[in-house]
Enzyme design. Structure first.
Site, PDB file in Angstrom:
ATOM      1  N   ASP A   1      10.357 -18.101  51.225  1.00  5.17           N
ATOM      2  CA  ASP A   1      10.502 -19.240  50.309  1.00  5.17           C
ATOM      3  C   ASP A   1      11.232 -20.376  51.034  1.00  5.17           C
ATOM      4  O   ASP A   1      12.111 -21.045  50.466  1.00  5.17           O
ATOM      5  CB  ASP A   1      11.227 -18.841  49.011  1.00  5.17           C
ATOM      6  CG  ASP A   1      11.136 -19.930  47.944  1.00  5.17           C
ATOM      7  OD1 ASP A   1      10.376 -20.898  48.134  1.00  5.17           O
ATOM      8  OD2 ASP A   1      11.853 -19.817  46.929  1.00  5.17           O
TER       9      ASP A   1
ATOM     10  N   HIS B   1      15.527 -28.837  52.312  1.00  2.00           N
ATOM     11  CA  HIS B   1      16.065 -30.085  51.754  1.00  2.00           C
ATOM     12  C   HIS B   1      17.121 -30.541  52.756  1.00  2.00           C
ATOM     13  O   HIS B   1      17.790 -29.704  53.372  1.00  2.00           O
ATOM     14  CB  HIS B   1      16.706 -29.848  50.392  1.00  2.00           C
ATOM     15  CG  HIS B   1      15.747 -29.379  49.335  1.00  2.00           C
ATOM     16  ND1 HIS B   1      14.831 -30.211  48.739  1.00  2.00           N
ATOM     17  CD2 HIS B   1      15.554 -28.152  48.786  1.00  2.00           C
ATOM     18  CE1 HIS B   1      14.120 -29.517  47.859  1.00  2.00           C
ATOM     19  NE2 HIS B   1      14.523 -28.262  47.877  1.00  2.00           N
TER      20      HIS B   1
ATOM     21  N   ARG C   1       6.139 -29.389  52.810  1.00  2.00           N
ATOM     22  CA  ARG C   1       6.453 -30.743  52.297  1.00  2.00           C
ATOM     23  C   ARG C   1       5.489 -31.855  52.675  1.00  2.00           C
ATOM     24  O   ARG C   1       5.841 -33.028  52.553  1.00  2.00           O
ATOM     25  CB  ARG C   1       7.864 -31.170  52.771  1.00  2.00           C
ATOM     26  CG  ARG C   1       8.972 -30.161  52.505  1.00  2.00           C
ATOM     27  CD  ARG C   1       9.227 -29.982  51.065  1.00  2.00           C
ATOM     28  NE  ARG C   1      10.449 -29.233  50.792  1.00  2.00           N
ATOM     29  CZ  ARG C   1      10.635 -28.510  49.689  1.00  2.00           C
ATOM     30  NH1 ARG C   1       9.676 -28.429  48.767  1.00  2.00           N
ATOM     31  NH2 ARG C   1      11.749 -27.874  49.494  1.00  2.00           N
TER      32      ARG C   1
ATOM     33  N   HIS D   1       9.112 -14.371  44.969  1.00  2.00           N
ATOM     34  CA  HIS D   1      10.586 -14.314  45.012  1.00  2.00           C
ATOM     35  C   HIS D   1      11.261 -13.620  43.820  1.00  2.00           C
ATOM     36  O   HIS D   1      11.981 -14.255  43.055  1.00  2.00           O
ATOM     37  CB  HIS D   1      11.181 -15.708  45.221  1.00  2.00           C
ATOM     38  CG  HIS D   1      10.579 -16.820  44.384  1.00  2.00           C
ATOM     39  ND1 HIS D   1      10.339 -16.715  43.025  1.00  2.00           N
ATOM     40  CD2 HIS D   1      10.179 -18.067  44.742  1.00  2.00           C
ATOM     41  CE1 HIS D   1       9.826 -17.852  42.600  1.00  2.00           C
ATOM     42  NE2 HIS D   1       9.718 -18.680  43.611  1.00  2.00           N
TER      43      HIS D   1
ATOM     44  N   ASN E   1       3.322 -27.280  46.090  1.00  2.00           N
ATOM     45  CA  ASN E   1       4.140 -28.219  45.291  1.00  2.00           C
ATOM     46  C   ASN E   1       4.581 -29.418  46.113  1.00  2.00           C
ATOM     47  O   ASN E   1       5.751 -29.781  46.152  1.00  2.00           O
ATOM     48  CB  ASN E   1       5.355 -27.509  44.668  1.00  2.00           C
ATOM     49  CG  ASN E   1       6.321 -26.979  45.720  1.00  2.00           C
ATOM     50  OD1 ASN E   1       5.912 -26.688  46.844  1.00  2.00           O
ATOM     51  ND2 ASN E   1       7.584 -26.852  45.370  1.00  2.00           N
TER      52      ASN E   1
ATOM     53  N   HIS F   1       7.401 -23.839  52.214  1.00  2.00           N
ATOM     54  CA  HIS F   1       7.144 -25.202  51.721  1.00  2.00           C
ATOM     55  C   HIS F   1       7.260 -26.135  52.918  1.00  2.00           C
ATOM     56  O   HIS F   1       8.354 -26.301  53.457  1.00  2.00           O
ATOM     57  CB  HIS F   1       8.173 -25.594  50.661  1.00  2.00           C
ATOM     58  CG  HIS F   1       8.153 -24.698  49.462  1.00  2.00           C
ATOM     59  ND1 HIS F   1       7.433 -24.981  48.322  1.00  2.00           N
ATOM     60  CD2 HIS F   1       8.754 -23.503  49.224  1.00  2.00           C
ATOM     61  CE1 HIS F   1       7.605 -24.016  47.434  1.00  2.00           C
ATOM     62  NE2 HIS F   1       8.400 -23.096  47.957  1.00  2.00           N
TER      63      HIS F   1
ATOM     64  N   HIS G   1       5.273 -18.102  40.172  1.00  2.00           N
ATOM     65  CA  HIS G   1       6.701 -18.414  40.096  1.00  2.00           C
ATOM     66  C   HIS G   1       7.051 -18.135  38.640  1.00  2.00           C
ATOM     67  O   HIS G   1       6.703 -18.910  37.751  1.00  2.00           O
ATOM     68  CB  HIS G   1       6.958 -19.883  40.453  1.00  2.00           C
ATOM     69  CG  HIS G   1       8.400 -20.288  40.316  1.00  2.00           C
ATOM     70  ND1 HIS G   1       9.143 -20.725  41.385  1.00  2.00           N
ATOM     71  CD2 HIS G   1       9.230 -20.293  39.253  1.00  2.00           C
ATOM     72  CE1 HIS G   1      10.383 -20.998  40.979  1.00  2.00           C
ATOM     73  NE2 HIS G   1      10.449 -20.746  39.676  1.00  2.00           N
TER      74      HIS G   1
END
Ligand code: NCD
Ligand code: ZN
Length: 427
Positions: free
Chosen positions: A292, A296, A56, A224, A86, A54, A170
């Protein structure tokens, strides 16, 4: 004449062996001419592919963007990373897809692909075979790409079957999550996160979708996996799946110790489940290793457990952790090269994963001894790693399609040196 000839030692099933390979127009060729670069020590191995990251961008670039994400990938020996859709807004139609491709071409240090998100209108399928792959979110997680109706899941499988591209899912059945949440007495407790996202939620989705994928020819891929039963379902139907480093290297005891840093979807499981996943991975029943990578910031993680975001960074550590385990004798080197290089190349249909003529010239040069990760600087914008206590074999050099990206431990690739890699028909 090849442009370049590289010589050194590689690792095979039989142990260390000399290797010499030519490079021309970004591909490996038979060596021809004198050796330009000889690596006296360490090993030359294929660069890794991370099929699940990801980055972002757009939307949450304070956590990561394509440039910082691909820098982090480079320092971990990943020459091709395939990012998830996402983002904010989500990458769910052809236009958003083209926009992100342009961002990659402008700012990436290594090659990047993108899974196109399956939204309620399913516009992503207009991309046909040009998508790197498709991603279906059956349960809620970071972002708002969610398709919670099983009828839509089946439709997505059927639409994906009309293409040659894989459909990653997912898998968390939202009905089971809701039920578990209702039965939970202490929903704010750290351990409640795993209880409210039980493995049955994962198994149930794939039990439903795998037979349909097998009968329609859809290339369903379980993202995952966190339970060995999911692996059995996928194996039974001749379908692929991936496991993450955190599901095989960490368990619920680590979550107690690390708190929200180890909060992730699907949750890290018990000390009973973890070794079963590791064994399934070592046997090859789980073909693909994928990080994955879900950055954050520590500020965002520093909240009560039930409010903290789910996900942990991993693109920079996935290959080093796996290689260190191989050197320690915990897993066969061939399994690591299969899971980090060859199997993801097959999943994404790219001529990568082997140092052999015809393949894109992606390789790493790693030292002979791993190091403790400790406080090693991480290059993800979020700036931390959940693997401080672990050993990692980090690359000193990385080549992507014939060009050096990392040299002597320094990032030398300019932003934009990486390319966007779509399906076979991408123009
Ligand atoms: C991911 C994220 O933060 O984007 N989080 C996570 O817990 N794994 C989303 C996802 O893959 O579910
Ligand atoms: Zn993810």
């Amino acid at each position: 004449m090849s442009d370049l000839v590289v010589q050194g030692t590689t690792l095979t099933a039989e142990g260390p062996e000399p290797i010499e390979i030519g490079i021309q127009d970004g591909r490996f060729v038979e060596p021809d001419g004198s050796v330009d670069r000889r690596f006296e020590d360490g090993y030359l191995l294929p660069a890794a592919i991370d099929a699940h990251v990801h980055f972002r961008e757009p939307g949450d670039t304070h956590k990561e963007d394509i440039q910082t994400g691909t820098a982090s990938a480079a320092y971990g020996g990943v020459g091709f990373a395939c990012q998830m859709p996402n983002t904010d807004p989500a990458i769910a139609d052809a236009e958003a897809y083209r926009r992100v491709a342009n961002r990659v071409e402008a700012s990436a240090h290594v090659d990047v692909g993108t899974w196109a998100g399956v939204g309620p209108e399913m516009e992503c399928f207009e991309l046909g075979d040009r998508a790197t792959g498709y991603k279906l979110y059956s349960g809620p997680t970071t972002g708002d790409l969610l398709l919670d109706d099983p009828e839509d899941w089946i439709e997505a499988v059927e639409r994906a079957a009309e293409t040659d591209r894989p459909l990653a899912v997912h898998a968390e059945d939202p009905r089971i999550l809701t039920e578990a949440r209702r039965g939970e007495e202490d929903p704010q407790a750290p351990a409640a996160h795993a209880r409210m996202r039980p493995p049955e939620a994962e198994v149930r989705v794939l039990e439903r979708l795998a037979p349909r994928a097998a009968s329609t020819g859809a290339r369903l891929h379980a993202a995952h996996v966190s339970d060995p039963r999911t692996v059995e379902v996928m194996n039974e139907h001749g379908l692929t799946c991936e496991v993450t480093p955190h599901h095989v290297f960490l368990d619920s005891k680590d979550v107690e110790r690390m708190g929200t840093r180890a909060k992730v979807n699907p949750p890290i499981r018990s000390p009973h489940t973890r070794p079963k996943l590791w064994d399934a991975f070592r046997r090859g029943d789980i073909p693909v290793f994928a990080s994955d990578h879900a950055p954050h910031t520590l500020d965002e993680k520093d909240q009560p457990f039930h409010e903290a975001p789910s996900g942990l960074p991993g693109v920079e550590t996935i290959y080093p952790l796996a290689l260190a385990r191989a050197l320690a004798g915990n897993i066969h080197i061939e399994r690591v090269l299969d899971a980090c290089c060859r199997a993801p190349a097959e999943l994404l249909d790219v001529p990568l994963g082997r140092i052999e003529p015809g393949h894109w010239a992606n390789l790493v040069h790693v030292p002979e001894e791993p190091t403790r990760i400790g406080k090693r600087t991480m290059h993800t914008r979020c700036g931390w790693t959940p693997y401080e206590d672990h050993q990692g074999l980090f690359p000193e050099d990385l080549m992507v399609r014939g060009d050096w990206v990392l040299e002597d431990g320094d990032l030398v690739a300019k932003p934009g040196q990486g390319q966007f890699v779509g399906g076979p028909a991408w123009d």
